[in-house]
Design a protein around this motif. Structure first.
Motif, PDB file in Angstrom:
ATOM      1  N   VAL A  49       0.886  -1.289  -0.020  1.00 27.29           N
ATOM      2  CA  VAL A  49       0.109   0.115   0.043  1.00 27.29           C
ATOM      3  C   VAL A  49       0.858   1.249  -0.123  1.00 27.29           C
ATOM      4  CG1 VAL A  49      -0.297   0.137   2.471  1.00 27.29           C
ATOM      5  CG2 VAL A  49      -2.003   0.942   0.958  1.00 27.29           C
ATOM      6  N   GLY A  50       0.564   2.073  -0.696  1.00 22.96           N
ATOM      7  CA  GLY A  50       1.141   3.285  -1.079  1.00 22.96           C
ATOM      8  C   GLY A  50       2.146   3.355  -2.244  1.00 22.96           C
ATOM      9  N   LYS A  51       2.557   1.966  -2.557  1.00 19.73           N
ATOM     10  CA  LYS A  51       3.311   1.782  -3.926  1.00 19.73           C
ATOM     11  C   LYS A  51       2.236   1.686  -4.937  1.00 19.73           C
ATOM     12  CE  LYS A  51       6.929  -0.585  -1.252  1.00 19.73           C
ATOM     13  NZ  LYS A  51       7.198  -2.056  -0.916  1.00 19.73           N
ATOM     14  N   SER A  52       1.212   0.788  -4.889  1.00 19.73           N
ATOM     15  CA  SER A  52       0.290   0.546  -5.872  1.00 19.73           C
ATOM     16  C   SER A  52      -1.178   1.558  -5.770  1.00 19.73           C
ATOM     17  CB  SER A  52      -0.340  -0.796  -5.987  1.00 19.73           C
ATOM     18  OG  SER A  52      -0.764  -1.089  -4.501  1.00 19.73           O
ATOM     19  N   VAL A  53      -1.685   1.511  -6.757  1.00 18.85           N
ATOM     20  CA  VAL A  53      -3.104   2.392  -6.668  1.00 18.85           C
ATOM     21  C   VAL A  53      -4.157   1.461  -6.341  1.00 18.85           C
ATOM     22  CG1 VAL A  53      -4.367   3.896  -8.139  1.00 18.85           C
ATOM     23  CG2 VAL A  53      -2.162   3.880  -8.397  1.00 18.85           C
ATOM     24  N   LEU A  54      -4.602   1.177  -4.986  1.00 22.84           N
ATOM     25  CA  LEU A  54      -5.669   0.717  -4.568  1.00 22.84           C
ATOM     26  C   LEU A  54      -6.622   1.725  -4.196  1.00 22.84           C
ATOM     27  CD1 LEU A  54      -6.133  -2.331  -3.926  1.00 22.84           C
ATOM     28  CD2 LEU A  54      -5.489  -2.032  -1.779  1.00 22.84           C
ATOM     29  N   VAL A  55      -7.719   1.548  -5.046  1.00 19.79           N
ATOM     30  CA  VAL A  55      -8.782   2.563  -4.944  1.00 19.79           C
ATOM     31  C   VAL A  55      -9.788   2.269  -3.523  1.00 19.79           C
ATOM     32  CG1 VAL A  55     -10.968   3.741  -5.796  1.00 19.79           C
ATOM     33  CG2 VAL A  55      -9.171   3.224  -7.168  1.00 19.79           C
ATOM     34  N   GLY A  56      -9.833   3.198  -2.604  1.00 15.44           N
ATOM     35  CA  GLY A  56     -10.799   2.982  -1.136  1.00 15.44           C
ATOM     36  C   GLY A  56      -9.874   2.862  -0.035  1.00 15.44           C
ATOM     37  N   ASN A  57     -10.475   2.769   0.909  1.00 13.89           N
ATOM     38  CA  ASN A  57      -9.852   2.610   2.333  1.00 13.89           C
ATOM     39  C   ASN A  57      -8.954   1.303   2.606  1.00 13.89           C
ATOM     40  OD1 ASN A  57      -9.479   2.483   5.344  1.00 13.89           O
ATOM     41  ND2 ASN A  57     -10.592   4.251   5.456  1.00 13.89           N
ATOM     42  N   ILE A  58      -7.927   1.370   3.167  1.00 13.14           N
ATOM     43  CA  ILE A  58      -7.059   0.279   3.404  1.00 13.14           C
ATOM     44  C   ILE A  58      -7.759  -0.739   4.293  1.00 13.14           C
ATOM     45  CG2 ILE A  58      -5.615   1.305   5.345  1.00 13.14           C
ATOM     46  CD1 ILE A  58      -4.397  -1.332   2.666  1.00 13.14           C
ATOM     47  N   ASN A  59      -8.515  -0.177   5.354  1.00 10.84           N
ATOM     48  CA  ASN A  59      -9.179  -0.883   6.204  1.00 10.84           C
ATOM     49  C   ASN A  59     -10.421  -1.940   5.323  1.00 10.84           C
ATOM     50  OD1 ASN A  59      -7.809  -0.214   8.483  1.00 10.84           O
ATOM     51  ND2 ASN A  59      -8.920   1.571   8.568  1.00 10.84           N
ATOM     52  N   ILE A  60     -10.901  -1.307   4.461  1.00 18.40           N
ATOM     53  CA  ILE A  60     -11.936  -1.914   3.822  1.00 18.40           C
ATOM     54  C   ILE A  60     -11.349  -3.135   3.040  1.00 18.40           C
ATOM     55  CG2 ILE A  60     -13.759  -1.661   1.722  1.00 18.40           C
ATOM     56  CD1 ILE A  60     -14.218   1.158   2.428  1.00 18.40           C
ATOM     57  N   TRP A  61     -10.159  -2.867   2.495  1.00 17.64           N
ATOM     58  CA  TRP A  61      -9.749  -4.098   1.812  1.00 17.64           C
ATOM     59  C   TRP A  61      -9.058  -5.272   2.767  1.00 17.64           C
ATOM     60  CZ3 TRP A  61      -9.919  -4.921  -3.172  1.00 17.64           C
ATOM     61  CH2 TRP A  61     -10.385  -3.753  -4.168  1.00 17.64           C
ATOM     62  N   ILE A  62      -8.519  -4.709   4.004  1.00 17.76           N
ATOM     63  CA  ILE A  62      -8.179  -5.765   4.996  1.00 17.76           C
ATOM     64  C   ILE A  62      -9.455  -6.662   5.469  1.00 17.76           C
ATOM     65  CG2 ILE A  62      -7.431  -6.063   7.273  1.00 17.76           C
ATOM     66  CD1 ILE A  62      -5.539  -3.713   6.718  1.00 17.76           C
ATOM     67  N   CYS A  63     -10.649  -5.594   5.360  1.00 16.77           N
ATOM     68  CA  CYS A  63     -11.907  -6.576   6.022  1.00 16.77           C
ATOM     69  C   CYS A  63     -12.336  -7.474   4.669  1.00 16.77           C
ATOM     70  CB  CYS A  63     -12.823  -5.434   6.135  1.00 16.77           C
ATOM     71  SG  CYS A  63     -14.341  -5.807   6.959  1.00 16.77           S
ATOM     72  N   ARG A  64     -12.181  -7.029   3.507  1.00 14.76           N
ATOM     73  CA  ARG A  64     -12.477  -7.978   2.235  1.00 14.76           C
ATOM     74  C   ARG A  64     -11.557  -9.303   2.261  1.00 14.76           C
ATOM     75  NH1 ARG A  64     -13.280  -2.880  -1.719  1.00 14.76           N
ATOM     76  NH2 ARG A  64     -15.242  -2.738  -1.724  1.00 14.76           N
ATOM     77  N   LEU A  65     -10.426  -8.955   2.672  1.00  9.44           N
ATOM     78  CA  LEU A  65      -9.495 -10.177   2.537  1.00  9.44           C
ATOM     79  C   LEU A  65      -9.864 -11.038   3.712  1.00  9.44           C
ATOM     80  CD1 LEU A  65      -6.703 -11.644   1.350  1.00  9.44           C
ATOM     81  CD2 LEU A  65      -5.449 -10.116   2.992  1.00  9.44           C
ATOM     82  N   GLU A  66     -10.033 -10.595   4.879  1.00 14.81           N
ATOM     83  CA  GLU A  66     -10.730 -11.409   5.791  1.00 14.81           C
ATOM     84  C   GLU A  66     -11.805 -12.357   5.596  1.00 14.81           C
ATOM     85  OE1 GLU A  66     -10.996  -9.084   9.071  1.00 14.81           O
ATOM     86  OE2 GLU A  66      -8.907  -8.955   9.698  1.00 14.81           O
ATOM     87  N   THR A  67     -12.895 -11.678   4.699  1.00 16.39           N
ATOM     88  CA  THR A  67     -13.802 -12.319   4.372  1.00 16.39           C
ATOM     89  C   THR A  67     -13.601 -13.403   3.295  1.00 16.39           C
ATOM     90  OG1 THR A  67     -15.143 -10.330   4.271  1.00 16.39           O
ATOM     91  CG2 THR A  67     -16.458 -11.974   3.063  1.00 16.39           C
ATOM     92  N   ILE A  68     -12.538 -13.139   2.616  1.00 19.75           N
ATOM     93  CA  ILE A  68     -12.248 -14.219   1.418  1.00 19.75           C
ATOM     94  C   ILE A  68     -11.444 -15.270   2.288  1.00 19.75           C
ATOM     95  CG2 ILE A  68     -10.327 -14.548  -0.482  1.00 19.75           C
ATOM     96  CD1 ILE A  68     -11.015 -11.668  -0.992  1.00 19.75           C
ATOM     97  N   LEU A  69     -10.638 -15.152   3.361  1.00 16.81           N
ATOM     98  CA  LEU A  69     -10.057 -16.206   3.751  1.00 16.81           C
ATOM     99  C   LEU A  69     -11.142 -16.834   4.562  1.00 16.81           C
ATOM    100  CD1 LEU A  69      -7.004 -14.182   5.344  1.00 16.81           C
ATOM    101  CD2 LEU A  69      -7.022 -15.705   3.445  1.00 16.81           C
TER     102      LEU A  69
END
Ligand SMILES: [Zn+2]
Length: 320
Positions: free
Chosen positions: A149-169
């Protein structure tokens, strides 16, 4: 601004640039000449991208992958067994390379569809292998993106993405524990079919993993699934002869091991994709539609204007 005005401005500017160049040189205004050159080059760059943008969106009616993704109603498409594999493959390709190009709304839609797919697979136990592969690719991409994060363009809040990753796991864990219900049926079962019919079914599979999975059902099916000719036909269906020659794998008996060949070749070359229903593009109407649904075509000979759009081709339509 449309594509015609972009072209008109480009012509005008080219003319002005040519007229200004000798005057500036004659007056010794080198700086002016360089400035004009920069303006001109910038305009060419912008007009090129606008041309791409307009010609691309005019081609199929959508400007971005996210817009097409939102408007083509993939959410309903997954309820149709003929379209299910197509949508899963598309989601997998997006997970591998296009996740950062989705807008916030498109991401939301992507994860809503994914949620529906997982629920469907948990309920009707249809093709869990396919969705496991998709979740594996998605979690790998997300881990890389979140770490960087910071190096790539990830649209949206980082916490939302972490939450999504947890759901995927969590989904991955649920699918791992998925127990297939044993069908209670007193009628005819697969093992009651004669050998030649079972063989016929195996020869119709286009995916090696499906053959292996079916071979685990009964000893007879295992014996049929190990047939060399079956794997040879599968290799011939998916790959060209030139490709075989580069990766020949002999067995202990000195024969070619076609089963190993199939899985080895799969790593080097793409296999042929088969879908019950695919999106099609009509060159005449410039529209994307599902083949089975069709569209009110105004062409005199509609069949000549149709072009099947594979999931990879669908993504390529939005690459400028
Ligand atoms: Zn048409």
């Amino acid at each position: 601004m449309n594509i015609n005005s972009v072209n008109a401005y480009a012509c005008k500017l080219r003319l002005l640039y040519k007229q200004a160049l000798p005057c500036a040189e004659a007056n010794g205004e080198c700086g002016t000449s360089v400035e004009w050159q920069n303006i001109f080059l910038n305009f060419i760059f912008v007009s090129f991208h606008l041309k791409c943008f307009y010609s691309s969106s005019q081609r199929h009616g959508y400007c971005t992958l996210g817009e097409a993704f939102n408007r083509l109603d993939f959410s309903s498409a997954i309820q149709d067994i003929r379209r299910f594999n197509y949508v899963v493959k598309l989601l997998q390709l997006i997970a591998k390379s296009q996740l950062t190009s989705l807008s916030g709304a498109a991401q939301k839609n992507y994860f809503n569809i994914l949620d529906k797919i997982v629920r469907k697979v948990m309920e009707d136990q249809y093709n869990p292998r396919l969705i496991k592969d998709l979740l594996q690719d998605l979690s790998s991409t997300l881990c890389i993106l979140i770490r960087g994060v910071g190096k790539s363009v990830l649209v949206g809040n980082i916490n939302i993405w972490i939450c999504r990753l947890e759901t995927i796991l969590l989904w991955q864990q649920q699918l791992k524990n998925l127990q297939m219900n044993k069908q209670v049926n007193n009628g005819l079962t697969l093992s009651d079919l004669p050998l030649h019919m079972l063989n016929n079914i195996l020869y119709r599979f286009s995916d090696g993993w499906d053959i292996i999975t079916l071979g685990q059902v009964t000893p007879t099916l295992y014996m049929l699934s190990e047939d060399r000719q079956l794997w040879k036909k599968l290799c011939q269906y998916h790959f060209a002869e030139k490709q075989f020659c580069r990766h020949l794998i002999p067995s202990e008996k000195g024969h070619i091991d076609w089963k190993l060949m199939y899985f080895a070749l799969q790593k080097y070359y793409p296999i042929k994709e088969q879908y019950g229903d695919t999106l099609h593009f009509c060159r005449h109407c410039s529209i994307l539609f599902w083949k089975d649904t069709g569209h009110p075509c105004t062409a005199s000979d509609p069949d000549t204007c149709l072009m099947p759009v594979s999931p990879q081709h669908f993504i390529d339509l939005f690459k400028f």
